[in-house]
Design a protein around this motif. Sequence first.
Motif, PDB file in Angstrom:
ATOM      1  N   LYS A  26       1.003  -1.060  -0.467  1.00 63.28           N
ATOM      2  CA  LYS A  26       0.474   0.238  -0.089  1.00 63.28           C
ATOM      3  C   LYS A  26       0.796   0.936   0.378  1.00 63.28           C
ATOM      4  O   LYS A  26       0.649   2.153  -0.502  1.00 63.28           O
ATOM      5  CB  LYS A  26      -1.377   0.088   1.166  1.00 63.28           C
ATOM      6  CG  LYS A  26      -2.325  -1.105   1.573  1.00 63.28           C
ATOM      7  CD  LYS A  26      -2.719  -0.788   2.890  1.00 63.28           C
ATOM      8  CE  LYS A  26      -3.746  -1.962   2.306  1.00 63.28           C
ATOM      9  NZ  LYS A  26      -5.110  -1.599   2.794  1.00 63.28           N
ATOM     10  N   GLN A  27       2.203   1.326   1.198  1.00 61.79           N
ATOM     11  CA  GLN A  27       3.087   2.015   0.673  1.00 61.79           C
ATOM     12  C   GLN A  27       3.683   2.179  -0.883  1.00 61.79           C
ATOM     13  O   GLN A  27       3.443   3.779  -1.311  1.00 61.79           O
ATOM     14  CB  GLN A  27       3.765   1.853   1.803  1.00 61.79           C
ATOM     15  CG  GLN A  27       5.094   3.194   1.596  1.00 61.79           C
ATOM     16  CD  GLN A  27       6.063   3.079   2.694  1.00 61.79           C
ATOM     17  OE1 GLN A  27       6.289   2.256   3.576  1.00 61.79           O
ATOM     18  NE2 GLN A  27       7.456   3.377   2.966  1.00 61.79           N
ATOM     19  N   ALA A  53       1.104   4.533  -2.710  1.00 61.91           N
ATOM     20  CA  ALA A  53       0.881   5.663  -2.989  1.00 61.91           C
ATOM     21  C   ALA A  53       1.919   6.388  -2.615  1.00 61.91           C
ATOM     22  O   ALA A  53       1.689   7.603  -3.596  1.00 61.91           O
ATOM     23  CB  ALA A  53       0.660   5.899  -1.053  1.00 61.91           C
ATOM     24  N   TYR A  65      -1.565  11.803  -0.622  1.00 58.26           N
ATOM     25  CA  TYR A  65      -0.394  10.663  -0.795  1.00 58.26           C
ATOM     26  C   TYR A  65       0.298  10.180   0.521  1.00 58.26           C
ATOM     27  O   TYR A  65       0.949   9.060   0.452  1.00 58.26           O
ATOM     28  CB  TYR A  65      -0.493  10.312  -1.948  1.00 58.26           C
ATOM     29  CG  TYR A  65      -1.213   9.831  -3.292  1.00 58.26           C
ATOM     30  CD1 TYR A  65      -2.028   8.698  -2.699  1.00 58.26           C
ATOM     31  CD2 TYR A  65      -1.857  10.545  -3.858  1.00 58.26           C
ATOM     32  CE1 TYR A  65      -3.479   7.970  -3.028  1.00 58.26           C
ATOM     33  CE2 TYR A  65      -3.194  10.430  -4.570  1.00 58.26           C
ATOM     34  CZ  TYR A  65      -4.139   9.174  -4.389  1.00 58.26           C
ATOM     35  OH  TYR A  65      -5.066   8.756  -5.179  1.00 58.26           O
ATOM     36  N   GLU A  84      -0.354   9.629   3.701  1.00 62.66           N
ATOM     37  CA  GLU A  84      -0.861   7.653   3.116  1.00 62.66           C
ATOM     38  C   GLU A  84       0.517   7.293   3.557  1.00 62.66           C
ATOM     39  O   GLU A  84       0.617   6.405   4.458  1.00 62.66           O
ATOM     40  CB  GLU A  84      -1.720   7.591   2.622  1.00 62.66           C
ATOM     41  CG  GLU A  84      -2.882   7.988   2.335  1.00 62.66           C
ATOM     42  CD  GLU A  84      -3.753   7.366   0.908  1.00 62.66           C
ATOM     43  OE1 GLU A  84      -3.033   6.155   0.724  1.00 62.66           O
ATOM     44  OE2 GLU A  84      -4.817   7.528   0.909  1.00 62.66           O
TER      45      GLU A  84
END
Length: 191
Positions: A84-85, A88, A102, A105
């Motif tokens: 997920k990182q 982002a 982002y 995040e």
Amino acid sequence: MSGHGFHVHGPHDHEVEHAASHGGADSFASRIAVMTAVLATVGAIFGYQAGATQNNAALYKNNSAIKKTEASNQWNYYQAKSSKQNLAELAMALPGVDVNKYKAEVERYKQEKNDIKVDAEKLEAVSLDWDKQSDEQIHQHHRWAQAMTAEQIAISLAAIALLTRKKWLQFSAYGVAAVGFALGALAWLHI
């Protein structure tokens, strides 16, 4: 034997009368019997301890596997947060997107990953500790089992000594029993 005082001895009567006139005990057989009873009792205790430590080793190994699975789950969760990182970070490079959104995040995923990593490492450490305890228990189990086996051999030698009336077998039984006691002491001391 008749009622008129005439007595006929059976083949074993002389031995019975001899034993009765000399205290009625065979000291060699008595010593072997006592030794065998003591060794059987000690061997039973050693056997119980061997079984208990074997069960503990299996239980501890199971606990280790459970913690290892929990650690693996945490590492999978860590990988999901990394993905997920990465998404982002990729999204920040796209034109027309809110980069600050982002970026926040990415920072959140970094923090979450650090927390997950700490948890996973703790679980791995607990798993290793359970593994170590299991190894110690299995080593102790082997000592108890060796001690019990020595006592069983000593009992067998004692039985042969009783049947053959050989003193050297009696002393061999004592020697093997002493080895069993020494192994039991090593198990007791966790050596």
